[in-house]
Design a protein around this motif. Sequence first.
Motif, short mmCIF file in Angstrom:
data_model
loop_
_atom_site.label_atom_id
_atom_site.label_comp_id
_atom_site.label_asym_id
_atom_site.label_seq_id
_atom_site.Cartn_x
_atom_site.Cartn_y
_atom_site.Cartn_z
N PHE A 105 -14.09 -4.08 10.55
CA PHE A 105 -14.81 -2.85 10.26
C PHE A 105 -16.27 -3.14 9.92
CE2 PHE A 105 -10.36 -2.14 9.03
CZ PHE A 105 -10.07 -1.04 9.84
N PRO A 106 -17.15 -2.15 10.11
CA PRO A 106 -18.56 -2.33 9.75
C PRO A 106 -18.72 -2.62 8.26
CG PRO A 106 -18.28 -0.38 11.13
CD PRO A 106 -16.90 -0.84 10.74
N SER A 107 -19.77 -3.36 7.94
CA SER A 107 -19.98 -3.79 6.56
C SER A 107 -20.08 -2.62 5.58
CB SER A 107 -21.25 -4.64 6.45
OG SER A 107 -21.09 -5.86 7.13
N ASP A 108 -20.76 -1.54 5.99
CA ASP A 108 -20.93 -0.42 5.06
C ASP A 108 -19.59 0.25 4.75
OD1 ASP A 108 -20.83 0.51 7.70
OD2 ASP A 108 -21.95 2.33 7.21
N VAL A 109 -18.70 0.29 5.76
CA VAL A 109 -17.38 0.87 5.54
C VAL A 109 -16.57 0.00 4.58
CG1 VAL A 109 -15.18 1.43 6.66
CG2 VAL A 109 -17.34 2.05 7.77
N VAL A 110 -16.62 -1.30 4.78
CA VAL A 110 -15.88 -2.22 3.89
C VAL A 110 -16.46 -2.18 2.49
CG1 VAL A 110 -15.18 -4.60 3.50
CG2 VAL A 110 -15.25 -3.69 5.84
N ASP A 111 -17.80 -2.18 2.39
CA ASP A 111 -18.43 -2.13 1.07
C ASP A 111 -17.93 -0.94 0.26
OD1 ASP A 111 -19.92 -4.36 1.67
OD2 ASP A 111 -21.75 -3.26 2.17
N LEU B 105 -10.05 3.15 9.40
CA LEU B 105 -10.23 3.52 10.80
C LEU B 105 -11.03 4.82 10.92
CD1 LEU B 105 -6.78 2.80 12.49
CD2 LEU B 105 -8.94 1.70 13.03
N ARG B 106 -10.67 5.80 10.14
CA ARG B 106 -11.34 7.09 10.24
C ARG B 106 -12.80 7.01 9.83
NH1 ARG B 106 -6.47 8.83 7.89
NH2 ARG B 106 -7.50 9.18 5.87
N ALA B 107 -13.12 6.07 8.95
CA ALA B 107 -14.50 5.92 8.48
C ALA B 107 -15.35 5.07 9.41
CB ALA B 107 -14.51 5.29 7.08
N SER B 108 -14.73 4.44 10.40
CA SER B 108 -15.42 3.46 11.24
C SER B 108 -15.70 4.00 12.63
CB SER B 108 -14.57 2.19 11.35
OG SER B 108 -15.09 1.31 12.31
N ASP B 109 -16.95 3.96 13.06
CA ASP B 109 -17.25 4.36 14.43
C ASP B 109 -16.74 3.33 15.43
OD1 ASP B 109 -19.06 2.35 13.90
OD2 ASP B 109 -20.86 3.52 14.35
N TRP B 110 -16.42 2.11 14.97
CA TRP B 110 -15.82 1.11 15.85
C TRP B 110 -14.46 1.57 16.36
CZ3 TRP B 110 -16.60 -4.23 12.98
CH2 TRP B 110 -17.97 -4.48 12.85
N ALA B 111 -13.80 2.43 15.61
CA ALA B 111 -12.44 2.82 15.95
C ALA B 111 -12.37 4.03 16.87
CB ALA B 111 -11.65 3.12 14.67
N GLU B 112 -13.52 4.58 17.24
CA GLU B 112 -13.50 5.79 18.05
C GLU B 112 -12.74 5.60 19.36
OE1 GLU B 112 -17.43 7.16 18.67
OE2 GLU B 112 -17.74 7.80 16.59
N ASN B 113 -12.87 4.43 19.97
CA ASN B 113 -12.22 4.20 21.26
C ASN B 113 -10.73 3.96 21.15
OD1 ASN B 113 -14.56 4.52 22.70
ND2 ASN B 113 -15.07 2.35 22.74
N GLN B 114 -10.18 3.98 19.95
CA GLN B 114 -8.72 3.91 19.80
C GLN B 114 -8.10 5.29 19.85
OE1 GLN B 114 -7.37 1.52 16.53
NE2 GLN B 114 -8.84 -0.11 16.92
#
Length: 239
Positions: free
Chosen positions: A208-214, A159-168
Amino acid sequence: MTLGHSFDDFVPAPNQADHRSLYEVENRAIDPHGTLWRALEEAAPWHGRTLLDLGCGTGYWLPHYRDAAEVIGVEPDARLLDSARARSGGARVLYGSAERLPLDDDSIDVVHARFAYFFPHENFDPSPGLTEVARVLRPGGRLVVIDNDTENGEFAELLRASDWAENQGQTPYPTRWWAERGASTTPLMSAWSFEDAADCEAVLRIEFPSDVVDAWWWENGPTTELSYGYLLHLWEPPV
């Protein structure tokens, strides 16, 4: 009411709307030892009561409330309603949103919001939904919000690495928001547990975004399990 794709102010969650089979795999992986489930029952027992699953999605959890007198699901994404209504257990599934509950005043004993709507952060105040929940709760009724812990556990790292999670929102802000409204917050550590590593990786890639998962998978994979921290916010309307 004419059903459109969704309410005008509703942002659909792509994980379950666009990847339904994988989202089923994700739900089956949640809380393998029942830590979260036991905490939910202790926070607001639903045996013999009327329970609302607010933001029920495809309805995966509706059959799990079998001890309730009545189970109602409310979902703002019209695309998911048929799937939710097809679940076993006979829950009543309605088209609505947190701000517009299609329910009578004083008609619900327990409300569960599982990763839905109640993610307060600097750019979003969920107070309108809280007001609506207060309207439908009977005296003594409770709202339990299942939230993500962004500080503890491997899921929190993602979560912390993902900009998708900012709105949480980051953990201090939502916890403070709930405390200001008289809620208590309980942290819990549980897990995701998958049948195989391929399922685990596939689910991570819809969340999560691909780069974060990678990066995370390179360091931690292949694996079938990761630790997952939750925050349970328990709220009762003021008398």
